[in-house]
Design a protein around this motif. Structure first.
Motif: not given
Lengths: 402, 402
Positions: A105, A107-108, A110, A112, B1, B30, B51-52, B55, B61-63
């Motif tokens: 989880f 990994v995607y 982020h 901040d 991953m 991003h 997604l991995p 990245n 890359a967020g999900w």
């Protein structure tokens, strides 16, 4: 979406204004709440109400959900039970799947944010997979008074990295934890569909729609079909009550989709209470419907909460808010809400005769019921509404960030 | 991953290196992917793999997952069907609940990304609730060739605000849309549990564990229990085949939890095919198990895909990758993958005699099966693997951001 001003009539202008003041040093701060379900259970319910109000104070509060395969949730359910004292077979594979879901989880996802608040054990290891740049808080909603020792030792591996732990009850404080621990009581949202005051017309409509007869007074217990909620005990007690007062028992509990045990418990119960169910004396409902819960609490002559364990017992809070007399077990967070003889009755979980006696007392004396209920509503107004939870979160963030 | 380098043996070093080059102007950008489920269905499956790797190229890359009440998903399921041509009663209440779930979600979902990619219709209105500061892309995975006109007109209200629309097939292009439309084919992950090469030992173990007999050759169809996948048609065709060749039919489909119709379709099917099921000629399985799907495709003598509609048909892609001959309908994205007589057979969906004829042909001629399958595997390697999907996303982002 509700705003803080919508609660003026319920808690008063002073409370709302003091919340606004608490946010002054937090404008624009970005806070992340992270748990593992959007739906079902008290945690998701609280977050649904909390998040818009947190944003309304001026800070940016985000909410994300940890993703996991069914295997992961099977393991975390076992962890949940073990934190409440059950045994658990803590194999390397279980540990690996638990940590791996968190790593995947991360990994995607982020992070901040200025502060991260992690709810319950599912996303607890997430903190291992980030360069830490902000305070992290572990908000544990579970009764930690007697956790399985091996599991607790394992979870401390992650917990010690946190800046603060928030628990629901002074009694859950852990002496072996170096992390600052603070108590924040959970809360209910008086404007949510489950708690809002319904019109008589709506109440009548719902009782009819869901086939709940009203020719006799009824006792309501709202709780998941979970062994810790002891629905069988509730039925045994009801049989004793019915020997004295003609009444019904309504058991209302959702089948949480992440709880593989619920179906089995429900089926055993339905089989054991077959005669009472067929006679219409016991009504079981498994519908996921907040307004139905509201109606069943609002219309009950008295509320029963025969749990053996309760993290906090939000169903008790909901019933008290509706001005109902509550007869409940002296377990978990219930004694924080109920004072015996003042706003309800507290009993030891195995004192089934005591439960029956108090229920009969309330059923036979509507003025007693009214008096207990009125006190109960004031208890909740003072201590257990969502506005107080917003204030506590702002206090926490002020302590950590300013 | 998994990382990009793990795919070297499958697609070659040139492909991996060219992906790395495509990311050069995107380092640190991003990107947010947003859909409505982490689990179940082709979209979630693709995102889990995509997604991995996104990245891994150097960008962030967020999900995230749109949260909604069950009512919301009931409505969006109707929208999904209506986009494929079904009728829909588009009431003001449906529209309001659809938009409201998006507005509610926006309150605790802060978007400061460089690009937002919205998948399918559920989170489509989200764009209305942000000050737009970046390109937004609507990635539609549904067959749009004949949408319900009223619904399409309504959804355009949101779509025209997007910077680009990505569809899965040139045939889904909409002339009435002013937005740039580009075609990106879906893809499968050859290293995912559903597609990875299993050892013979594992295959044998799984067949035994799930009670799949191997004394006769079998035909596999993998698809949800959905009317558009026509499982009844698959059974009718199987009966014709069995008149010529002694074999079995295995129908393998998950019961997606967000699909209220699946259970009913499954039950009707089980009742209608009771004799064949009891005789062991037809095997129905509803287990959510990627390795079981892998095993049932890998072990099949031939693959059937008797769909009436398919957005793309990832089950066909998976089967082709395993070197299997596929007999499938000429609908949706299937003709993009299958060339009749080269790597399988294409038939009109109502030509059940034709389906039976081709299945018999393949069952009776293993060398034909092998030849078709070998071509199929190369088709997928060239066009439909996850690495190509990563490259297409980088091309899209380069066009939008640089």
């Amino acid at each position: 979406m509700r705003s803080l001003a919508d609660y003026r009539q319920i808690v008063g202008d002073d409370v709302i204004h003091s919340i606004c003041l608490k946010a002054r040093n937090l404008y624009g701060k970005h806070v992340l709440h992270l748990n593992s379900t959007y739906q079902g259970g008290g945690v998701a319910e609280m977050l649904v109400s909390l998040l818009p109000l947190m944003n309304d104070t001026g800070l940016d509060a985000g909410w994300r959900i940890l993703h996991g395969h069914p295997d992961f949730f099977t393991i975390t359910k076992k962890f949940h039970n073990a934190l409440q004292g059950d045994a658990v077979n803590l194999t390397p594979i279980k540990k690996r799947l638990y940590v791996q879901a968190n790593e995947d989880f991360s990994v995607y996802t982020h992070v901040d944010h200025d502060c991260v608040i992690i709810h319950d054990p599912q996303p607890l290891p997430l903190i291992m997979f980030y360069k830490k740049r902000q305070p992290w808080v572990w908000r544990c909603h579970i009764d930690l008074s007697s956790p399985n020792a091996e599991l607790w030792e394992y979870l401390k591996h992650f917990i010690i990295r946190y800046d603060a732990v928030v628990i629901s009850n002074q009694a859950y404080r852990k002496d072996d934890l170096p992390v600052e621990q603070r108590v924040v009581y959970p809360a209910i949202d008086p404007l949510a569909p489950k708690n809002i005051k319904l019109s008589e017309k709506d109440v009548t409509k719902y009782l009819k729609k869901f086939d709940v007869p009203t020719d006799k007074p009824f006792i309501t217990q709202v709780s998941r079909f979970d062994k810790h909620k002891d629905p069988s005990g509730a039925i045994r007690i009801f049989k004793k009550v019915r020997d004295n007062v003609d009444c019904r028992l309504v058991l209302c509990g959702s089948m949480a989709t992440d709880d593989p045990e619920a179906l089995q418990i429900y089926e055993t119960l339905a089989r054991k209470a077959r005669h009472e169910i067929e006679a219409g004396d016991v009504v079981l409902t498994t519908l996921e419907n907040d307004i139905l819960v509201n109606v069943l609490q609002e219309t009950a002559a008295v509320i029963l909460q025969k749990s053996k364990k309760e993290g906090f017992g939000l169903a008790v809070t909901e019933a008290l808010w509706k001005g109902k007399a509550v007869v409940a077990s002296r377990v978990g967070g219930i004694p924080l809400q109920l004072e015996d003889g003042v706003n309800g009755f507290l009993l030891e979980p195995d004192d089934e005769d005591g439960f029956a006696d108090r229920l009969v007392k309330v059923l036979e004396d509507p003025s007693l019921a009214g008096e207990l209920g009125a006190h109960g509503r004031e208890t909740v107004r003072e201590k257990f509404l969502i506005t107080r939870l917003v204030a506590d979160h702002l206090d926490l963030l002020n302590d950590l960030l300013t």
